[in-house]
Design an enzyme around this catalytic site. Sequence first.
Site, PDB file in Angstrom:
ATOM      1  N   LYS A  17       0.848  -1.199   0.000  1.00  0.00           N
ATOM      2  CA  LYS A  17       0.000   0.000   0.000  1.00  0.00           C
ATOM      3  C   LYS A  17       0.879   1.242   0.000  1.00  0.00           C
ATOM      4  O   LYS A  17       1.838   1.347   0.783  1.00  0.00           O
ATOM      5  CB  LYS A  17      -0.888  -0.016   1.250  1.00  0.00           C
ATOM      6  CG  LYS A  17      -2.251   0.618   1.094  1.00  0.00           C
ATOM      7  CD  LYS A  17      -3.068   0.413   2.364  1.00  0.00           C
ATOM      8  CE  LYS A  17      -4.486   0.884   2.193  1.00  0.00           C
ATOM      9  NZ  LYS A  17      -5.275   0.755   3.450  1.00  0.00           N
TER      10      LYS A  17
HETATM   11  O1  G3P Z   1      -8.447   1.498   4.363  1.00  0.00           O
HETATM   12  C1  G3P Z   1      -8.627   2.866   4.662  1.00  0.00           C
HETATM   13  C2  G3P Z   1      -9.493   2.987   5.862  1.00  0.00           C
HETATM   14  O2  G3P Z   1      -8.928   2.284   6.941  1.00  0.00           O
HETATM   15  C3  G3P Z   1      -9.729   4.410   6.279  1.00  0.00           C
HETATM   16  O3  G3P Z   1     -10.913   4.409   7.012  1.00  0.00           O
HETATM   17  O4  G3P Z   1     -12.497   5.180   8.738  1.00  0.00           O
HETATM   18  O5  G3P Z   1     -10.038   5.774   8.903  1.00  0.00           O
HETATM   19  O6  G3P Z   1     -11.491   6.838   7.144  1.00  0.00           O
HETATM   20  P1  G3P Z   1     -11.247   5.608   8.010  1.00  0.00           P
END
Ligand code: G3P
Length: 217
Positions: free
Chosen positions: A83
Amino acid sequence: MKFFVDSADLEQIAYLNDIGLVDGVTTNPSIIAKSGRDFIEVIKEICAMVEGPVSAEVTATDADEMIKEGRILRAVADNVCVKLPLTMDGLKACKVLSSEGTKTNVTLCFSANQALLAAKAGASFISPFIGRLDDQGLDGMELIEEIRTIYDNYGFETEILAASIRNVGHIKDCALVGADVITSPPDVIAKLSQHVLTDKGLAAFLKDWEKTGQSIL
Ligand code: G3P
């Protein structure tokens, strides 16, 4: 549509994997920090548990260092997907690692123009963050639609991995728009099964069955 679990919680991943709901896993530095686990060790354990791609994120910001880190992560297991952040250095590292046959997931995508660059850099996956756009009062789903249109216009093979999923509505909308993958916290995936009429219907079935006095076992 493929379901990836956005977590490093092995117990929750295993629970969904046993139901056939895990086509891959995504992590990021915040998820790893939350797990309290050694990064390489937990990625190794997840890769052994699931067959699909497991995203492990580099932490360098310079392309050459990202490439070095990516090669280390790639060596952990065959299903590691490296990633990389959507920066020019991340795109350069994506181009190099993808050309070496390493699966890549370009993350922190917030615009269609960024997604266009990721596809041209050979990304295996692009991760547009729906929830974080919604949090800003913008329309995260609109971004997924824009990327779908652009990728289809030119036949880009990069898969849209819709991320930052906050609720079951995001998952349904991604399926309607045609995202290739969603990556979601485990509890949101589990919530997809829930409906009040299912609960009511099952209770009524069992109440009527009890009246028969019969038992299958
Ligand atoms: O894979 C990306 C994800 O983990 C981000 O999610 O909820 O931190 O915006 P969030």
